[in-house]
Scaffold this active site. Structure first.
Site, PDB file in Angstrom:
ATOM      1  N   ARG A  30      38.178  57.946  51.691  1.00 13.05           N
ATOM      2  CA  ARG A  30      39.262  58.902  51.943  1.00 13.05           C
ATOM      3  C   ARG A  30      38.868  60.289  51.424  1.00 13.05           C
ATOM      4  O   ARG A  30      39.051  61.296  52.098  1.00 13.05           O
ATOM      5  CB  ARG A  30      40.550  58.452  51.256  1.00 13.05           C
ATOM      6  CG  ARG A  30      41.304  57.344  51.996  1.00 13.05           C
ATOM      7  CD  ARG A  30      42.411  56.845  51.082  1.00 13.05           C
ATOM      8  NE  ARG A  30      43.303  55.861  51.640  1.00 13.05           N
ATOM      9  CZ  ARG A  30      43.027  54.568  51.779  1.00 13.05           C
ATOM     10  NH1 ARG A  30      41.835  54.114  51.463  1.00 13.05           N
ATOM     11  NH2 ARG A  30      43.933  53.735  52.255  1.00 13.05           N
ATOM     12  N   ASP A  52      29.431  51.071  53.439  1.00  5.73           N
ATOM     13  CA  ASP A  52      30.590  51.719  54.060  1.00  5.73           C
ATOM     14  C   ASP A  52      30.650  53.222  53.778  1.00  5.73           C
ATOM     15  O   ASP A  52      31.071  54.006  54.630  1.00  5.73           O
ATOM     16  CB  ASP A  52      31.895  51.045  53.594  1.00  5.73           C
ATOM     17  CG  ASP A  52      32.139  49.740  54.356  1.00  5.73           C
ATOM     18  OD1 ASP A  52      31.201  49.273  55.038  1.00  5.73           O
ATOM     19  OD2 ASP A  52      33.260  49.213  54.278  1.00  5.73           O
ATOM     20  N   ASN A  95      30.568  48.375  59.831  1.00  2.28           N
ATOM     21  CA  ASN A  95      31.766  47.531  59.814  1.00  2.28           C
ATOM     22  C   ASN A  95      32.799  48.166  58.887  1.00  2.28           C
ATOM     23  O   ASN A  95      33.564  47.480  58.221  1.00  2.28           O
ATOM     24  CB  ASN A  95      31.392  46.122  59.324  1.00  2.28           C
ATOM     25  CG  ASN A  95      32.512  45.118  59.593  1.00  2.28           C
ATOM     26  OD1 ASN A  95      33.461  45.419  60.309  1.00  2.28           O
ATOM     27  ND2 ASN A  95      32.409  43.939  58.995  1.00  2.28           N
ATOM     28  N   ASP A 322      43.348  42.458  49.080  1.00  2.00           N
ATOM     29  CA  ASP A 322      41.919  42.168  48.878  1.00  2.00           C
ATOM     30  C   ASP A 322      41.680  41.360  47.603  1.00  2.00           C
ATOM     31  O   ASP A 322      40.972  40.353  47.617  1.00  2.00           O
ATOM     32  CB  ASP A 322      41.104  43.466  48.827  1.00  2.00           C
ATOM     33  CG  ASP A 322      40.953  44.066  50.227  1.00  2.00           C
ATOM     34  OD1 ASP A 322      41.180  43.321  51.199  1.00  2.00           O
ATOM     35  OD2 ASP A 322      40.627  45.259  50.332  1.00  2.00           O
ATOM     36  N   GLU A 350      37.167  41.652  57.297  1.00  2.00           N
ATOM     37  CA  GLU A 350      35.754  41.494  57.664  1.00  2.00           C
ATOM     38  C   GLU A 350      35.506  40.181  58.412  1.00  2.00           C
ATOM     39  O   GLU A 350      34.627  40.071  59.242  1.00  2.00           O
ATOM     40  CB  GLU A 350      34.870  41.564  56.420  1.00  2.00           C
ATOM     41  CG  GLU A 350      34.557  42.979  55.951  1.00  2.00           C
ATOM     42  CD  GLU A 350      35.682  43.640  55.180  1.00  2.00           C
ATOM     43  OE1 GLU A 350      36.852  43.160  55.247  1.00  2.00           O
ATOM     44  OE2 GLU A 350      35.411  44.659  54.512  1.00  2.00           O
ATOM     45  N   ARG A 353      39.759  35.745  56.782  1.00  2.00           N
ATOM     46  CA  ARG A 353      39.528  35.326  55.392  1.00  2.00           C
ATOM     47  C   ARG A 353      40.320  34.090  54.996  1.00  2.00           C
ATOM     48  O   ARG A 353      39.928  33.385  54.059  1.00  2.00           O
ATOM     49  CB  ARG A 353      39.852  36.487  54.440  1.00  2.00           C
ATOM     50  CG  ARG A 353      38.771  37.550  54.468  1.00  2.00           C
ATOM     51  CD  ARG A 353      39.122  38.737  53.615  1.00  2.00           C
ATOM     52  NE  ARG A 353      37.964  39.601  53.448  1.00  2.00           N
ATOM     53  CZ  ARG A 353      38.019  40.819  52.925  1.00  2.00           C
ATOM     54  NH1 ARG A 353      39.166  41.320  52.518  1.00  2.00           N
ATOM     55  NH2 ARG A 353      36.919  41.534  52.805  1.00  2.00           N
ATOM     56  N   HIS A 396      31.519  40.691  52.154  1.00  2.00           N
ATOM     57  CA  HIS A 396      31.202  40.919  50.737  1.00  2.00           C
ATOM     58  C   HIS A 396      32.127  40.164  49.792  1.00  2.00           C
ATOM     59  O   HIS A 396      31.709  39.635  48.774  1.00  2.00           O
ATOM     60  CB  HIS A 396      31.233  42.419  50.448  1.00  2.00           C
ATOM     61  CG  HIS A 396      32.520  43.100  50.841  1.00  2.00           C
ATOM     62  ND1 HIS A 396      33.111  44.069  50.088  1.00  2.00           N
ATOM     63  CD2 HIS A 396      33.358  42.940  51.902  1.00  2.00           C
ATOM     64  CE1 HIS A 396      34.216  44.497  50.670  1.00  2.00           C
ATOM     65  NE2 HIS A 396      34.385  43.815  51.771  1.00  2.00           N
ATOM     66  N   ARG A 397      33.423  40.125  50.134  1.00  2.00           N
ATOM     67  CA  ARG A 397      34.374  39.487  49.204  1.00  2.00           C
ATOM     68  C   ARG A 397      34.195  37.968  49.148  1.00  2.00           C
ATOM     69  O   ARG A 397      34.456  37.340  48.124  1.00  2.00           O
ATOM     70  CB  ARG A 397      35.820  39.839  49.554  1.00  2.00           C
ATOM     71  CG  ARG A 397      36.069  41.318  49.448  1.00  2.00           C
ATOM     72  CD  ARG A 397      37.465  41.722  49.097  1.00  2.00           C
ATOM     73  NE  ARG A 397      37.519  43.172  49.131  1.00  2.00           N
ATOM     74  CZ  ARG A 397      37.044  43.965  48.172  1.00  2.00           C
ATOM     75  NH1 ARG A 397      36.527  43.438  47.078  1.00  2.00           N
ATOM     76  NH2 ARG A 397      37.077  45.265  48.293  1.00  2.00           N
ATOM     77  N   LYS A 424      28.179  45.901  51.060  1.00  2.00           N
ATOM     78  CA  LYS A 424      29.264  46.659  51.701  1.00  2.00           C
ATOM     79  C   LYS A 424      30.022  47.501  50.677  1.00  2.00           C
ATOM     80  O   LYS A 424      30.396  48.634  50.946  1.00  2.00           O
ATOM     81  CB  LYS A 424      30.223  45.695  52.399  1.00  2.00           C
ATOM     82  CG  LYS A 424      31.247  46.382  53.273  1.00  2.00           C
ATOM     83  CD  LYS A 424      31.948  45.374  54.151  1.00  2.00           C
ATOM     84  CE  LYS A 424      32.543  46.011  55.383  1.00  2.00           C
ATOM     85  NZ  LYS A 424      33.654  46.887  55.128  1.00  2.00           N
TER      86      LYS A 424
END
Ligand code: DC
Length: 663
Positions: A30, A52, A95, A322, A350, A353, A396-397, A424
């Site tokens: 941002r 990213d 992504n 997240d 992504e 999930r 990634h998570r 990421k």
């Protein structure tokens, strides 16, 4: 040559110490866009360095922003709300939803002639609600593939805002964020209103957007979470400098690690306090509900190990979409079931999930159920845990979450597939975690590789280490550097000078950085590779007290997630309990030819016949010497690689490693 396909995590016992986490992804992207839309230069400090943010930086450069770098700070000279580079272009956004959505909005309002592309998964992530909101006010945006999804083609058009702009809020809050970031660019004539249709999800991310807009001089007002008003004449003003907070979502893995820790330690996370502007900071409330012991200060979080097990919870997680994934992992260790509700947005991240978490938890042996927007997790008893290979779905998570399964009480190894996907948001995630985790050294895997000189063991060992993500110990280098420093001091390399050489080597300050070796600050990696130093190394390595003096140093290389140790007595003396021992050999002529090729490629003149004679002499001496003679360890596997390529040898060892682990 080989890429790392997986990372095996041996069981973790506890986690403590101090960690500074990378900058927040949401804030970073941002702020980058806001700086790019402002006039003049903005220095962004502690910017996250990740895939990213890199795609965002690349896009901004293509759009005509000037970038300067100083450490983890980037100075961005913005375009001041006017597109300087109106020519047709394509921006690749990987992504990164945090790049695709806001750039789509901002560039269509700036009249760009641009194609926005990304990776295959980006083309499955919805953007229709944002595109329709922009089309309401005249933006010309076409889908280049599937209706409602990127890639997109944006073309200049007349923007005409007559009434409130409507946008759906129940699929992704990034649509509203994108409009909030872009619409101040066209607020010259009147206030602009945005009306949210449907229940707004992930409100904390909107809070971040509003907070950052204010730091760039745009003060949006809101009526509940329904209507947002951008005042007439809003204009981005650079704050000149801005700091990016540590990522609160990334912090969740370390909070969990501290909470799952057995023992008494404390894990401190700095760069983030309880009053963070990031919504995921509220993960600490959820973790506390589960029983995590957390104390906080203005710029740090302390997580204290507790002897009591965590407890299950039933929680609406809409506010921490997240970080809530991390609660699933904690729930596996809790007493009582956990239900996480209102997490429908997980399905369009992504990867899907919810189903990804369910699939992979089941592989570990867990009982997990899913609904459209909820997940239920039953805790696991020690005997339920299975060793598993966790698929990470380029998410990634997923990789970061499942690293926590290594705290399982049954001592099972957890394999994380495609561990590099953490790049990421957190490229050094595993290294950072390993620095904090305590594990009994004997559970850290070691592969020992030995063999005669020029058998190619160094190349093989370092390739295996790279492929498995393990550390690498080239023990021969220690004897080579001992010989080098001794001869540099004019010391004769015979037994009568052993004490002097031991003394000299013990006082050296040694540093190993990847393949580089520093002795007392001097880089000696190349110097120790000469034939002469090799010959001298063979002499000093026959000194028993020097060998003894180097034992602790060599054992200190046994660190998470594992070690490949190359050299004579690795399998017999240094790591006698290592799981896999390889004795690599090749006939003397093949080895002489290889050494010849290697020396010539390094620009060192060489002759095959004399190399062959030297090799045979050295083999003879190494095999017949009293101390650590060259011979395979009794339990070593023999590999004659005379007719094998390096990749064939690597493959052979990896197969043996796999069957040891499966056994
Ligand atoms: O593998 P290399 O050529 O770099 O090893 C240099 C010398 O040190 C060689 O003569 C073998 C000896 N060596 C040893 O005695 N013990 C080890 N662990 C490693 C090497």
């Amino acid at each position: 040559m080989f890429t790392q396909l997986y990372l095996d995590l041996p069981p973790f016992l506890s986690a403590s110490g101090h960690v500074s986490l990378p900058g927040s992804k949401s804030i970073s992207n941002r702020v980058l866009l806001l700086a790019a839309l402002s006039e003049g230069q903005t220095w962004v400090h502690d910017l996250l360095d990740s895939d990213d943010t890199q795609v965002m930086l690349d896009a901004l450069t293509q759009l005509g922003c000037d970038l300067q770098r100083k450490g983890s700070s980037v100075g961005i000279t913005g375009i001041g709300g006017v597109l300087n580079n109106p020519s047709e272009m394509t921006l690749f956004l990987g992504n990164a939803g945090t790049a695709m959505r806001p750039l789509c909005a901002a560039l269509s309002l700036l009249g760009a002639n641009v194609t926005l592309t990304g990776v295959a998964r980006m083309y499955e992530r919805p953007i229709k609600d944002l595109v329709e909101a922009l089309q309401q006010i005249g933006a010309k945006i076409d889908y280049l593939k599937d209706e409602g999804f990127p890639p997109l083609k944006l073309q200049p058009s007349k923007i005409d805002i007559q009434s409130a702009i409507e946008v759906r809020g129940d699929v992704s809050s990034q649509f509203l964020t994108a409009l909030l970031l872009a619409l101040p660019l066209v607020s010259h004539e009147a206030d602009i209103q945005i009306k949210v249709v449907g229940e707004l999800i992930s409100k904390p991310y909107i809070e971040i957007t509003l907070n950052l807009l204010a730091q760039f001089g745009v003060h949006v007002t809101r009526d509940e979470w329904r209507t947002f008003t951008i005042p007439k004449g809003s204009k981005y003003t650079s704050p000149q400098e801005i700091h990016v907070e540590s990522d609160a979502s990334s912090a969740s893995y370390f909070i969990a690690a501290g909470a799952l820790s057995k023992g008494h330690g404390t894990l401190r996370i700095s760069g983030l306090g309880e009053h963070s502007i990031q919504g995921d900071i509220r993960f600490i409330e959820a973790a506390r509900l589960m029983g995590a012991q957390i104390t906080t200060g203005p710029n740090y979080l302390d997580i204290h190990a507790s002897p009591k097990p965590l407890n299950g919870i039933d929680l609406d997680c809409n506010h921490i979409p997240d970080a809530a994934m991390t609660l699933v992992m904690m729930a596996l260790f809790a007493k009582g079931e956990t239900v996480l509700r209102n997490i429908g947005s997980w399905r369009v991240k992504e990867t899907d999930r919810i189903s990804a978490m369910v699939n992979e938890c089941k592989k570990l042996g867990a009982q997990v159920q899913e609904g459209e927007d909820w997940i239920r997790i039953q805790p696991m008893s020690a005997d339920q845990w299975r060793g598993a290979s966790i698929h990470t779905y380029d998410d990634h998570r997923m990789a970061m979450c499942f690293s926590l399964a290594a705290f399982n009480p049954s001592g099972k190894t957890v394999r994380i597939e495609d561990p590099k996907c953490v790049a990421k948001t957190f490229p050094n995630y595993f290294e950072t975690l390993f620095d904090l985790v305590q594990t009994p050294p004997d559970v850290i895997p070691v592969i020992c590789i030995d063999g005669p000189t020029a058998s190619g063991k160094g190349t093989l060992a370092s390739e295996i280490a790279k492929t498995l993500g393990f550390h690498y110990l080239d023990s021969g280098a220690l004897y080579r550097l001992s010989a080098l420093v001794a001869t540099d001091q004019g010391i004769e390399l015979d037994m009568s000078n052993e004490s002097q050489i031991v003394d000299l080597v013990s006082k050296l300050s040694l540093r190993f950085e990847g393949t580089l070796i520093f002795a007392d600050g001097q880089e000696i990696s190349q110097k120790i590779r000469s034939e002469e130093v090799g010959m001298n190394a063979s002499k000093v390595s026959a000194m028993p007290r020097l060998r003894a003096a180097l034992i602790d140093l060599q054992r200190s290389f046994r660190r998470l997630p594992g070690l490949v140790a190359d050299g004579r007595d690795m399998a017999s003396v240094i790591f006698p309990t290592s799981r896999l021992k390889i004795y690599l050999t090749a006939d003397a002529l093949t080895r002489a030819k290889r050494r010849h090729k290697q020396l010539i490629s390094m620009g060192i003149p060489a002759n095959i016949d004399s190399l062959y004679a030297d090799l045979k002499a050295r083999d003879e001496r190494d095999m017949s010497r009293a101390v650590a003679p060259l011979k395979p360890a009794t339990d070593a596997l023999l590999l004659d690689n005379s007719d094998l390529s390096i990749s064939q040898s690597v493959e052979w060892v990896l197969n043996k490693w796999q069957s040891k682990n499966d056994a």
